[in-house]
Design an enzyme around this catalytic site. Structure first.
Site, PDB file in Angstrom:
ATOM      1  CB  VAL A 237      -0.909   0.044   1.248  1.00 42.59           C
ATOM      2  CG1 VAL A 237      -1.763   1.304   1.237  1.00 42.59           C
ATOM      3  CG2 VAL A 237      -1.789  -1.198   1.339  1.00 42.59           C
ATOM      4  CG  HIS A 477      -9.992 -13.087  23.332  1.00 40.71           C
ATOM      5  ND1 HIS A 477     -10.457 -13.632  24.513  1.00 40.71           N
ATOM      6  CD2 HIS A 477     -10.826 -13.516  22.366  1.00 40.71           C
ATOM      7  CE1 HIS A 477     -11.539 -14.359  24.263  1.00 40.71           C
ATOM      8  NE2 HIS A 477     -11.778 -14.301  22.973  1.00 40.71           N
TER       9      HIS A 477
END
Length: 555
Positions: A237, A477
């Site tokens: 990007v 998590h």
């Protein structure tokens, strides 16, 4: 009305389709933007999901080994990270448990005082709960009833709760398996089937009861025109036309994630970019882009303050259990054993026994060689005194039917860092490596609870092997690494999820979370993304100059 510029392929390109990416796709298409979602994983349907975890090629994600499933494990020196990779992100494999954290999480970490979080977030939690179809669990299995008995026995029964889950459940007392028209979005969504309590949530719901993102946010986004590019990995990007801050748009380059040779390189252009590849994926990509010079202005704080939710995975196995402990929903109930610590009862569906290969008998003691020696001693004694029973505990057969996993989480401060380095054993490229003080793997109160659970259930308490052998905790998590902060000196994004140093660039996933939540984080990631998207104007009003702001003074 849409105002898409024809000189760009898309208005926004979103990297990842998990909770942040799917929310972003839906809200941006609602506002009239032309949106593409680049997802590295495969698209899954009710028909092609695996029946059990023994179907490794359809469960485990490791495309270099021809394993093209949706569940991945990444091993680091400080932590083992479990995460999902699919169209719909981690929602395909997560336990669909959606809890709100305590208010105190907004009073710590780098996001403290950057917004009036306690008054702003409830409305976004409400929106996220409605979109995800959150209800209080009504399907309690044998493991949930066992958890309540143990909680009562140790004097914390008053803290027992039914989890809030994203599952279409039948009315109390009625059987599941009933297919109905879309019950959530006034007929705009797909038809659904009520839950039968098979315990298969984490293997991908094959019945259409689990509210995965491809059934709500992402489904509605695609219906409004968002294009999802599955099996597509973003490799670059960079700003267009030499405009360093990206104000004139971005070039995004991709390859096919599941190909060995013909990787089908492609180039896209867009006005804005959203990184939503999960905490681990976003960190890895930002490190890579900063290192190669594509996005050099990304904060040096990328990879800092990575949190594991202070988790520990323990369990209890009950050989020859008369009740099938795999029945229910993946996480149906929980209990608080003290003010900082809570434990949830977790299960896999019957037949999904592969995780047993990472378990062994519970071992206390301080981390290090002493704990390993104690484990070897205990295991040897158990094999000598009760060889058949001990072997029965360690063999994988019937593990899911006989085992209750106890997921312990703490809302306590603690973190590690990730860095981008060459590995001594493979110096040809850079990798993510973990650094810092190790997160504790031994939580005495949780182990004590597991031992009492085992005594009451007539079973044996179990530990995760990596926690004992390598002092490495496991977590599903992983949070942080591109945290919300007041400036680039302290974090990667501002309080509206905008990347410091660039225009029209955002991070919307668990990497922005700046504190240990102490609960399953999916609902918070969804709510934070809802909040971030609420600040973006409709396409007809945008001026394409949205940039991060340094907080000059704390409110």
């Amino acid at each position: 009305m849409p105002t898409h510029s024809p000189e760009y392929d898309f208005d926004f390109i979103i990297v990842g389709s998990g909770f942040g990416g799917s929310v972003t796709a839906h809200r941006l298409t609602e506002k009239g933007y032309k949106v593409a979602v680049m997802e590295m994983g495969r698209r899954w349907t009710l028909e092609n999901l695996p029946r059990t975890s023994w179907s490794l090629h359809r469960w485990f994600w490791r495309p270099s080994l021809a394993l093209r499933g949706f569940f991945s494990m990444r091993f680091f020196r400080h932590v083992t990270i479990l995460h999902g990779c699919a169209v719909g992100g981690g929602s395909i494999t997560y336990a669909c448990t959606l809890l709100r954290p305590p208010d105190k999480v907004w009073d710590s970490g780098s996001w403290k005082d950057l917004a009036d979080w306690k008054s702003e977030m409830p409305q976004h939690y409400d929106t996220a709960s409605r979109m995800l179809g959150v209800i209080e669990n009504r399907i309690l299995g044998p493991a949930d009833r066992l958890l309540l008995r143990v909680a009562d026995a140790v004097g914390v029964g008053g803290t027992y709760y039914r989890t809030h889950v994203a599952i279409l459940q039948p009315p109390e007392g009625e059987p599941g398996g009933m297919t109905v028209p879309d019950p959530f979005f006034g007929g705009e969504g797909p038809e659904r089937t009520t839950c039968i309590g098979c315990g298969g949530c984490m293997m991908g719901c094959r019945h259409g009861a689990k509210n995965t993102l491809d059934m709500n946010y992402l489904y509605l986004a695609e219906k409004r025109g968002a294009q999802v590019f599955a099996e597509t990995k973003v490799v670059d990007v960079q700003p267009l036309d030499g405009i360093a801050d990206g104000n004139n748009g971005y070039e995004v380059r991709t390859v096919k994630s599941t190909a060995y040779f013909n990787r089908e390189p492609r180039r896209f252009t867009c006005r804005g970019v959203v990184f939503a590849a999960s905490s681990l994926g976003t960190m890895e990509l930002l490190f890579h882009l900063k290192d190669k010079g594509s996005l050099p202005a990304v904060s040096n704080q990328v990879g800092k303050y990575v949190r594991t939710n202070s988790e520990s995975l323990i369990g209890v196995r009950v050989p020859h259990s008369q009740e099938d402990l795999s029945k229910g929903v993946a996480i149906g109930s929980g209990v608080y054993i003290d003010e900082h610590t809570h434990i949830e009862a977790v299960r896999y569906p019957e037949g999904s026994d592969t995780m047993s290969l990472l378990t062994t008998i519970l071992t206390d003691g301080r981390p290090g060689p002493g704990r390993v020696a104690l484990w070897l001693r205990n295991l040897t004694i158990a094999l000598l005194l009760h060889p058949i029973r001990t072997l029965r505990l360690l063999l994988p057969f019937h593990w899911a039917r006989e085992c209750v996993i106890l997921l312990c989480m703490q809302a306590l401060e603690g973190h590690i860092d990730m860095q981008w380095e060459r590995h001594i054993f493979w110096p040809f490229r850079k990798f993510l490596v973990s650094r810092g003080k190790k997160v504790p793997t031994f939580i005495p109160a949780a182990n004590e609870f597991a031992e009492k659970f085992a005594r009451l259930a007539g079973g044996t308490a179990m530990s995760m092997l990596p926690e004992i052998l390598f002092n490495v905790p496991g977590t599903a998590h992983c949070l942080g690494g591109a945290i919300i902060a007041d400036s680039a000196a302290n974090g990667v994004v501002d309080c509206r999820n905008r990347v410091f140093g660039y225009s029209n660039m955002y991070v919307c996933d668990g990497s922005v979370v700046a504190a240990n939540l102490g609960v399953n984080p999916s609902l918070t990631i969804t709510a934070l993304t809802e909040r971030a998207m609420s600040f973006i104007p409709p396409a007809s009003e945008t001026t394409w100059d949205d940039a991060a702001e340094v907080a000059r003074q704390r409110r």
